[in-house]
Design a protein around this motif. Structure first.
Motif, PDB file in Angstrom:
ATOM      1  N   THR A 156       0.711  -1.166  -0.152  1.00 44.86           N
ATOM      2  CA  THR A 156      -0.102  -0.057  -0.226  1.00 44.86           C
ATOM      3  C   THR A 156       0.522   1.314   0.078  1.00 44.86           C
ATOM      4  OG1 THR A 156      -0.501  -0.133   2.411  1.00 44.86           O
ATOM      5  CG2 THR A 156      -1.842  -1.023   1.077  1.00 44.86           C
ATOM      6  N   VAL A 157       2.046   1.203   0.247  1.00 39.12           N
ATOM      7  CA  VAL A 157       3.035   2.359   0.216  1.00 39.12           C
ATOM      8  C   VAL A 157       3.970   2.404  -0.754  1.00 39.12           C
ATOM      9  CG1 VAL A 157       2.698   2.467   2.834  1.00 39.12           C
ATOM     10  CG2 VAL A 157       4.757   1.219   1.848  1.00 39.12           C
ATOM     11  N   ASN A 158       4.127   1.464  -1.775  1.00 39.21           N
ATOM     12  CA  ASN A 158       5.133   1.270  -2.629  1.00 39.21           C
ATOM     13  C   ASN A 158       5.071   2.602  -3.643  1.00 39.21           C
ATOM     14  OD1 ASN A 158       6.656  -0.482  -2.031  1.00 39.21           O
ATOM     15  ND2 ASN A 158       5.725  -2.031  -2.804  1.00 39.21           N
ATOM     16  N   ASN A 159       3.817   3.201  -3.905  1.00 36.31           N
ATOM     17  CA  ASN A 159       3.522   4.059  -4.706  1.00 36.31           C
ATOM     18  C   ASN A 159       3.498   5.657  -4.120  1.00 36.31           C
ATOM     19  OD1 ASN A 159       3.348   2.411  -7.029  1.00 36.31           O
ATOM     20  ND2 ASN A 159       1.393   1.737  -6.541  1.00 36.31           N
ATOM     21  N   LEU A 160       3.672   5.507  -2.845  1.00 32.24           N
ATOM     22  CA  LEU A 160       3.655   6.931  -2.075  1.00 32.24           C
ATOM     23  C   LEU A 160       4.777   7.511  -2.364  1.00 32.24           C
ATOM     24  CD1 LEU A 160       1.766   6.112   1.166  1.00 32.24           C
ATOM     25  CD2 LEU A 160       0.903   7.478  -0.584  1.00 32.24           C
ATOM     26  N   THR A 161       4.765   8.995  -2.590  1.00 32.62           N
ATOM     27  CA  THR A 161       5.796   9.803  -2.502  1.00 32.62           C
ATOM     28  C   THR A 161       5.802  10.799  -1.383  1.00 32.62           C
ATOM     29  OG1 THR A 161       4.375  11.529  -3.786  1.00 32.62           O
ATOM     30  CG2 THR A 161       5.441   9.897  -5.009  1.00 32.62           C
ATOM     31  N   PRO A 162       6.753  11.594  -0.948  1.00 35.08           N
ATOM     32  CA  PRO A 162       6.611  12.446  -0.006  1.00 35.08           C
ATOM     33  C   PRO A 162       5.692  13.464   0.240  1.00 35.08           C
ATOM     34  CG  PRO A 162       8.974  12.289  -0.543  1.00 35.08           C
ATOM     35  CD  PRO A 162       8.116  11.384  -1.666  1.00 35.08           C
ATOM     36  N   ASP A 163       5.297  13.864  -0.989  1.00 31.92           N
ATOM     37  CA  ASP A 163       3.859  14.784  -1.300  1.00 31.92           C
ATOM     38  C   ASP A 163       2.629  13.988  -0.844  1.00 31.92           C
ATOM     39  OD1 ASP A 163       5.215  16.939  -1.977  1.00 31.92           O
ATOM     40  OD2 ASP A 163       5.169  16.651  -4.033  1.00 31.92           O
ATOM     41  N   SER A 164       2.606  12.910  -1.622  1.00 35.49           N
ATOM     42  CA  SER A 164       1.251  11.981  -1.349  1.00 35.49           C
ATOM     43  C   SER A 164       1.112  11.487   0.054  1.00 35.49           C
ATOM     44  CB  SER A 164       1.252  10.852  -2.169  1.00 35.49           C
ATOM     45  OG  SER A 164       1.984   9.988  -2.188  1.00 35.49           O
ATOM     46  N   ALA A 165       2.114  11.214   0.705  1.00 38.13           N
ATOM     47  CA  ALA A 165       2.170  11.079   2.099  1.00 38.13           C
ATOM     48  C   ALA A 165       1.917  11.845   3.072  1.00 38.13           C
ATOM     49  CB  ALA A 165       3.661  10.254   2.617  1.00 38.13           C
ATOM     50  N   CYS A 166       2.419  13.157   2.882  1.00 40.17           N
ATOM     51  CA  CYS A 166       1.917  14.342   3.625  1.00 40.17           C
ATOM     52  C   CYS A 166       0.604  14.651   3.382  1.00 40.17           C
ATOM     53  CB  CYS A 166       2.990  15.428   3.165  1.00 40.17           C
ATOM     54  SG  CYS A 166       2.791  16.913   4.262  1.00 40.17           S
ATOM     55  N   ARG A 167      -0.010  14.656   2.263  1.00 39.64           N
ATOM     56  CA  ARG A 167      -1.346  14.819   1.851  1.00 39.64           C
ATOM     57  C   ARG A 167      -2.297  13.911   2.423  1.00 39.64           C
ATOM     58  NH1 ARG A 167       0.460  15.721  -3.431  1.00 39.64           N
ATOM     59  NH2 ARG A 167      -0.134  13.996  -4.174  1.00 39.64           N
ATOM     60  N   THR A 168      -1.790  12.633   2.492  1.00 41.48           N
ATOM     61  CA  THR A 168      -2.731  11.478   3.180  1.00 41.48           C
ATOM     62  C   THR A 168      -2.804  11.770   4.727  1.00 41.48           C
ATOM     63  OG1 THR A 168      -2.086   9.971   1.449  1.00 41.48           O
ATOM     64  CG2 THR A 168      -2.907   9.030   3.635  1.00 41.48           C
ATOM     65  N   PHE A 169      -1.524  12.319   5.330  1.00 36.72           N
ATOM     66  CA  PHE A 169      -1.645  12.592   6.678  1.00 36.72           C
ATOM     67  C   PHE A 169      -2.378  13.725   7.192  1.00 36.72           C
ATOM     68  CE2 PHE A 169      -0.015  14.582  10.500  1.00 36.72           C
ATOM     69  CZ  PHE A 169       0.108  13.566  11.306  1.00 36.72           C
ATOM     70  N   PHE A 170      -2.282  14.588   6.228  1.00 33.21           N
ATOM     71  CA  PHE A 170      -3.119  15.944   6.755  1.00 33.21           C
ATOM     72  C   PHE A 170      -4.439  16.054   6.314  1.00 33.21           C
ATOM     73  CE2 PHE A 170       1.276  17.744   7.195  1.00 33.21           C
ATOM     74  CZ  PHE A 170       0.878  18.290   8.590  1.00 33.21           C
ATOM     75  N   SER A 171      -4.842  14.917   5.615  1.00 34.90           N
ATOM     76  CA  SER A 171      -6.072  14.762   5.070  1.00 34.90           C
ATOM     77  C   SER A 171      -7.137  14.317   6.354  1.00 34.90           C
ATOM     78  CB  SER A 171      -6.455  13.511   4.032  1.00 34.90           C
ATOM     79  OG  SER A 171      -6.085  13.996   2.845  1.00 34.90           O
ATOM     80  N   ASN A 172      -6.533  13.979   7.531  1.00 33.46           N
ATOM     81  CA  ASN A 172      -7.222  13.697   8.730  1.00 33.46           C
ATOM     82  C   ASN A 172      -7.412  15.233   9.466  1.00 33.46           C
ATOM     83  OD1 ASN A 172      -7.176  13.609  11.753  1.00 33.46           O
ATOM     84  ND2 ASN A 172      -7.040  11.401  11.291  1.00 33.46           N
ATOM     85  N   ASP A 173      -8.715  15.631   9.681  1.00 35.63           N
ATOM     86  CA  ASP A 173      -8.971  16.695  10.041  1.00 35.63           C
ATOM     87  C   ASP A 173      -8.247  17.171  11.467  1.00 35.63           C
ATOM     88  OD1 ASP A 173     -10.548  17.168   7.907  1.00 35.63           O
ATOM     89  OD2 ASP A 173     -12.398  16.702   9.148  1.00 35.63           O
ATOM     90  N   ILE A 174      -8.217  16.183  12.419  1.00 32.66           N
ATOM     91  CA  ILE A 174      -7.353  16.312  13.665  1.00 32.66           C
ATOM     92  C   ILE A 174      -5.932  16.705  13.572  1.00 32.66           C
ATOM     93  CG2 ILE A 174      -6.719  15.283  15.796  1.00 32.66           C
ATOM     94  CD1 ILE A 174      -9.312  13.536  15.706  1.00 32.66           C
ATOM     95  N   HIS A 175      -5.330  15.860  12.483  1.00 31.20           N
ATOM     96  CA  HIS A 175      -4.026  16.236  12.276  1.00 31.20           C
ATOM     97  C   HIS A 175      -3.906  17.842  11.745  1.00 31.20           C
ATOM     98  CE1 HIS A 175      -3.312  11.807  11.698  1.00 31.20           C
ATOM     99  NE2 HIS A 175      -3.398  12.085  13.057  1.00 31.20           N
ATOM    100  N   PHE A 176      -4.730  17.894  10.705  1.00 31.15           N
ATOM    101  CA  PHE A 176      -4.609  19.294  10.106  1.00 31.15           C
ATOM    102  C   PHE A 176      -4.917  20.445  11.199  1.00 31.15           C
ATOM    103  CE2 PHE A 176      -6.112  23.200   7.850  1.00 31.15           C
ATOM    104  CZ  PHE A 176      -5.402  23.140   6.644  1.00 31.15           C
TER     105      PHE A 176
END
Length: 271
Positions: A5-25
């Motif tokens: 599930t993470v092989n295709n993740l880049t630093p940008d997409s990893a960061c976007r995924t993390f901050f897609s969580n409202d609590i994190h944002f």
């Protein structure tokens, strides 16, 4: 560790995924914008459509370009609606000030059609290993006569370097652990993390992707959470293993070089 599930993740997409969580944002934004005061509430965040299309008309040629910011939300601060965004940057980009200026002005242009402007606040979240040395304001690009400086509209960006964040101001634990994991990975504090804290497993992987350390993690324990100390210890073992491999490889290469040099010397002596 299952990397399907993470092989295709880049630093940008990893960061976007993390901050897609409202609590994190919300927790991150409150820390870096309001010194830890809880003015942005995660339950009030609304995802904002931030596709921006525009046309540049340049002497008979028309170029249609699309711009997308990483994360943009709409929420209120003390009853006033605002747009908040996080633009992730993993490398130094000398065009960052211009890009952010284009994003914001195009958004205001779009809002004019609705006859209501909403203030925007964009954080450039820099996660690179080097110190940021790019421009931070429009005047950094230009030479301006001192007599005209008072009249120059100096567009600025608000850049936050992950290495400089005071994590004590981050209220949400998982957001704090995420930032601290990135900081410790960059510092190489693999063996010095003494606090026993439970970190979301995926967030730890995202931090490793952002720092380029994913290949150093071996056999992370399964489950939703991991012991951050254990994760860093596994990364340290991966680092030491990589060092040994490089040492063996260098030794072999040096041995071959010395052998060839000795052969050349013997040939010259024979001649």
């Amino acid at each position: 560790m299952n990397l399907i599930t993470v092989n295709n993740l880049t630093p940008d997409s990893a960061c976007r995924t993390f901050f897609s969580n409202d609590i994190h944002f919300a927790s991150f934004s409150n820390a870096v914008l309001f010194d830890g005061k809880q003015l942005i509430h995660p339950e009030r965040l609304v995802r904002y459509e931030n596709d921006i299309s525009f046309i540049i008309n340049d002497t008979k040629s028309v170029e249609d370009e699309k711009r997308r910011r990483d994360i943009v939300v709409k929420t209120d601060v003390n009853g006033i609606y605002c747009l908040f965004g996080i633009e992730h940057q993993s490398t130094i980009d000398v065009e960052m000030v211009i890009r952010c200026g284009i994003y914001e002005m195009l958004e205001y242009l779009k809002q004019l059609k609705n006859k209501r402007l909403v203030p925007q606040f964009m954080v450039v979240f820099y996660t690179g290993s080097r110190k940021w040395e790019g421009p931070l304001k429009l005047s950094d690009y230009l030479e301006i006569p001192k007599e005209l400086k008072p009249y120059f509209n100096d567009w600025k960006i608000y850049l936050v370097d992950v290495k400089d964040i005071d994590t004590s101001k981050i209220k949400d634990k998982q957001t704090r652990y995420f930032i601290e994991a990135i900081q410790n990975m960059y510092k190489g504090n693999y063996d010095k993390l003494h606090r026993k804290i439970k970190m979301n497993r995926n967030n730890f992987i995202y931090a490793a992707i952002i720092t380029g350390s994913l290949d150093l993690i071996k056999d992370l324990p399964e489950g939703d959470e991991i012991d951050m100390c254990e994760g860093m210890e596994r990364m340290a073992e991966g680092f030491r293993s990589e060092g040994r491999k490089q040492g063996i490889l260098v030794g072999r290469n040096e041995g071959r070089k010395e052998g060839k040099l000795e052969e050349k010397k013997n040939t010259l002596l024979s001649l």
